[in-house]
Write a protein that holds these residues in place. Sequence first.
Motif, PDB file in Angstrom:
ATOM      1  N   ASP A   5       0.938  -1.164  -0.070  1.00  0.00           N
ATOM      2  CA  ASP A   5       0.050   0.176  -0.140  1.00  0.00           C
ATOM      3  C   ASP A   5       0.826   0.939  -0.128  1.00  0.00           C
ATOM      4  N   LEU A  62       1.475   6.961  -0.087  1.00  0.00           N
ATOM      5  CA  LEU A  62       0.398   6.311   0.430  1.00  0.00           C
ATOM      6  C   LEU A  62      -0.494   5.977  -0.381  1.00  0.00           C
ATOM      7  N   GLN A  63      -1.480   4.794  -0.058  1.00  0.00           N
ATOM      8  CA  GLN A  63      -2.302   4.478  -0.852  1.00  0.00           C
ATOM      9  C   GLN A  63      -3.412   5.391  -1.028  1.00  0.00           C
ATOM     10  N   ASP A  64      -3.748   6.613  -0.166  1.00  0.00           N
ATOM     11  CA  ASP A  64      -4.889   7.265  -0.396  1.00  0.00           C
ATOM     12  C   ASP A  64      -4.379   8.523  -1.292  1.00  0.00           C
ATOM     13  N   GLY A  65      -3.182   8.374  -1.691  1.00  0.00           N
ATOM     14  CA  GLY A  65      -2.519   9.484  -2.682  1.00  0.00           C
ATOM     15  C   GLY A  65      -1.827  10.524  -1.881  1.00  0.00           C
ATOM     16  N   THR A  66      -1.711  10.380  -0.490  1.00  0.00           N
ATOM     17  CA  THR A  66      -0.722  11.476   0.257  1.00  0.00           C
ATOM     18  C   THR A  66       0.639  11.242  -0.234  1.00  0.00           C
ATOM     19  N   TYR A  77       6.664   8.535   9.818  1.00  0.00           N
ATOM     20  CA  TYR A  77       5.453   7.735   9.280  1.00  0.00           C
ATOM     21  C   TYR A  77       5.636   6.115   9.543  1.00  0.00           C
TER      22      TYR A  77
END
Length: 215
Positions: A5, A62-66, A77
Amino acid sequence: MTANDLKLYHSAASPNSRRVRIFLAEKGLTVPLVPVDLATGEQHSDAYRAINPRRVVPTLALQDGTAIGEVLAIWRYLEEAYPTPPLLGSTPKDKALVTMWERRAELEGFAAVMEGVRNASERLKGRAIAGPYDYEQIPALVERSRLRVKNFYADLDARVAALPFVAGDHFSAADITGLVTVDFATKAMSFPVPDEHKALRRWFEKVSSRPSAAV
């Protein structure tokens, strides 16, 4: 352990990228790597600037686009998400000491090497400071950087003469920055640890023998 991810945008030749790769290896964590070709200027492409507007590596996606840039932020992190083994300290005191010694290694050692390299390299004319803006080289800084590295070596030698690792009794992020700094100075400035710094040489051989140092 594999974290599919996540994605790490990095360069094999980038010392900052190596700091994160060593951190990952110490965690026993495998993350998909996306190479960024610094030699061809891929970091300045529209595609990469959309990920990291500062145009530097590494960047953790990150997986959410961050997108998380800056080595210390990436480390934070990863430490929070994968706390074992701790590399940023385990107790309040240890965390403070790791932060303090890693910061000193970065400012007094790593940054000094970077200053010397970026102000001397023909390839980096007009790019004396990494980031989105162009800065001309200042040749006088090259000699100053060698003095800074010399002093860093002396200070670090005194530190590891009394303790097994830079921040105390355990290997930590401070050792990662110290290790990468010595390798960086050795290769990019032809400035290895002087023979008289016996404690520093012992420490360097010890941390260099860790499997993570091979990344």
